[in-house]
Design an enzyme around this catalytic site. Structure first.
Site, PDB file in Angstrom:
ATOM      1  N   ASN A 166       0.802  -1.220   0.000  1.00 41.83           N
ATOM      2  CA  ASN A 166       0.000   0.000   0.000  1.00 41.83           C
ATOM      3  C   ASN A 166       0.834   1.269   0.000  1.00 41.83           C
ATOM      4  O   ASN A 166       0.327   2.340  -0.342  1.00 41.83           O
ATOM      5  CB  ASN A 166      -0.947   0.016   1.206  1.00 41.83           C
ATOM      6  CG  ASN A 166      -0.205  -0.151   2.525  1.00 41.83           C
ATOM      7  OD1 ASN A 166       0.465  -1.163   2.743  1.00 41.83           O
ATOM      8  ND2 ASN A 166      -0.331   0.816   3.408  1.00 41.83           N
ATOM      9  N   HIS A 214     -13.823   0.226  -0.404  1.00 35.45           N
ATOM     10  CA  HIS A 214     -13.497   1.633  -0.646  1.00 35.45           C
ATOM     11  C   HIS A 214     -12.172   1.838  -1.363  1.00 35.45           C
ATOM     12  O   HIS A 214     -11.848   2.957  -1.757  1.00 35.45           O
ATOM     13  CB  HIS A 214     -13.534   2.430   0.665  1.00 35.45           C
ATOM     14  CG  HIS A 214     -12.342   2.241   1.552  1.00 35.45           C
ATOM     15  ND1 HIS A 214     -11.356   3.193   1.666  1.00 35.45           N
ATOM     16  CD2 HIS A 214     -11.989   1.238   2.382  1.00 35.45           C
ATOM     17  CE1 HIS A 214     -10.444   2.784   2.541  1.00 35.45           C
ATOM     18  NE2 HIS A 214     -10.806   1.599   2.986  1.00 35.45           N
ATOM     19  N   THR A 250     -26.333  -9.139  11.088  1.00 36.06           N
ATOM     20  CA  THR A 250     -27.110  -8.877   9.880  1.00 36.06           C
ATOM     21  C   THR A 250     -26.257  -8.154   8.852  1.00 36.06           C
ATOM     22  O   THR A 250     -25.623  -7.146   9.156  1.00 36.06           O
ATOM     23  CB  THR A 250     -28.351  -8.028  10.217  1.00 36.06           C
ATOM     24  OG1 THR A 250     -29.142  -8.729  11.178  1.00 36.06           O
ATOM     25  CG2 THR A 250     -29.180  -7.756   8.974  1.00 36.06           C
ATOM     26  N   CYS A 339      -3.459   4.947   7.719  1.00 30.69           N
ATOM     27  CA  CYS A 339      -3.705   4.390   9.046  1.00 30.69           C
ATOM     28  C   CYS A 339      -2.688   4.867  10.071  1.00 30.69           C
ATOM     29  O   CYS A 339      -2.874   4.688  11.266  1.00 30.69           O
ATOM     30  CB  CYS A 339      -3.681   2.856   8.978  1.00 30.69           C
ATOM     31  SG  CYS A 339      -4.967   2.186   7.904  1.00 30.69           S
TER      32      CYS A 339
END
Length: 406
Positions: A166, A214, A250, A339
């Site tokens: 990355n 994303h 869910t 991050c």
């Protein structure tokens, strides 16, 4: 293929002038196909687990989305598990494998240049009783399969090597490493968060593949993990037994639909020769422009990398300072992984590659996207050169006598 110069790639920076977005490795703008799919998903009322018409509609939305993600992975639909993002997918792959092997002391192999999501999951794996070996890259940021082979042992249950880095964009030899892992009886996991939509994932040979929507023009907060048939994982999130019992809760129907639409668009782009040509043209134009600043070094293997990511160090400067100056001028770039924004420590990736701390702290990452134009990167490069020139005129951030040589 010449993408439109309009614009999620030209956001409104401070001051209101149109800007240039070159931080796609941190996150990408949501593509129109995904926006439309998310809006459609918001109108679906039922719970996918409910046994009535409204539930059936939601269940069908997940089924069709799973098939679309399967085409991105190059696997079957029943091998796709939806998660809350790439970090969760990494954690499920690594810690789920370790928990499923509690009848012995499991051994995990990963590399020193992984995303923090993998490194932190390996830290948790240690707490769960696993042994972890970190393999170092070479100076190009490339992981030698032979180094992984030497680290394999009878108790190795998993090898985790990212598909593309990355920070540097360096593409790793995951298929070769996967073959070695399988010969030793271990599973292969690859964090393909940066690779998805840029290179074919099916060729990785991995049993477990993590992606995050994303990063390929889908919504934030949703991801997926390919879990090959026959692979045993223990769930980390337990409850209702959704996702084949591997991830309770869910499902985010709207987010999954958006991710699936973005995945389908990504698969189409991969087959477009014009898209491939455009990617390389962007990198060449950007690098040519940045070289005008002088005293620039490219970090990472230029022969085996994603063309979207260009990591460079401008001698005598601090990367974070240059990022801040460019932000004011409407050019969005980063000094490394999003991050770790705000950290004063040099990048662990560049440090593991053996770069001196001064060069690592001088690093800036430019990352283009599918709607980025050659005109945009040319303008961004000119703005960067001007900023570098002005900052250098103020005096070096690192005294020349202490600046390490390459």
């Amino acid at each position: 293929m010449k993408p439109p110069s309009s614009a999620p790639d030209r956001p409104e920076p401070p001051g209101g002038a149109r800007g240039i977005y070159l931080d796609h490795a941190a996150t990408s703008p949501v593509c129109p196909e995904a926006v439309e799919a998310v809006l459609r998903g918001m109108e679906i009322t039922g719970n996918p687990s409910s046994r009535h018409g409204a539930g059936d509609e939601a269940h069908e939305a997940l089924r069709s989305s799973r098939e679309q993600l399967a085409r991105l992975f190059g696997c079957t639909a029943d091998e796709v598990v939806f998660t809350g993002g790439g970090s969760e997918a990494d954690a499920l792959a690594i810690c789920g494998t370790v928990l499923a092997a509690r009848d012995r002391t499991p051994h995990v192999i990963t590399t020193a240049i992984e995303h923090s999501a993998v490194l932190e999951s390996c830290g948790l794996a240690r707490e769960l009783g696993a042994q972890v070996t970190l393999v170092e890259p070479d100076g190009r940021g490339w992981v030698d399969p032979e180094a992984v082979r030497r680290a394999l042992r009878p108790g190795t249950v998993l090898v985790s090597v990212m598909h593309a880095n990355n920070e540097t964009g360096v593409v790793q030899p995951v298929a070769e490493i996967a073959e070695l892992a399988h010969q030793a009886g271990a599973l292969m996991h690859t964090d393909a968060v940066q690779a998805a939509g840029k290179i074919p994932l099916a060729e990785s040979g991995a049993d477990l593949i993590s992606v995050s929507a994303h990063k390929f023009y889908g919504p934030k907060g949703v991801g997926a993990l390919k879990v090959a048939a026959g692979v045993r994982l223990a769930p980390l999130i337990r409850g209702g037994g959704q996702e084949r019992g591997l991830r309770a809760g869910t499902e985010n129907v709207a987010g999954v639909l958006g991710m699936a639409a973005a995945a389908s668009a990504a698969v189409r782009r991969l087959a477009d020769p014009g898209f491939q040509d455009h990617r390389h043209a962007l990198r060449a134009s950007l690098l040519k422009g940045l070289e005008q600043a002088g005293d620039l070094e490219v970090n990472g293997d230029t022969a085996s990398c994603l063309p979207e990511i260009l990591n460079v160090s401008f001698a005598g400067l601090r990367g974070d300072t240059l990022v801040d100056v460019l932000a004011v001028r409407g050019v969005c770039v980063s000094a490394g992984s999003a991050c770790h924004a705000g950290s004063d420590a040099p990048s662990h990736v560049l440090t593991a590659m053996g770069l001196p701390a001064e060069r690592a702290k001088a690093a800036v990452r430019f990352s283009a996207g599918r709607t980025t134009t050659v005109d945009a990167v040319t303008e961004a490069a000119a703005t960067t050169v001007d900023a570098v020139t002005r900052l250098r005129s103020l005096g070096p951030a690192v005294p020349p006598a202490t600046r390490a040589k390459k």
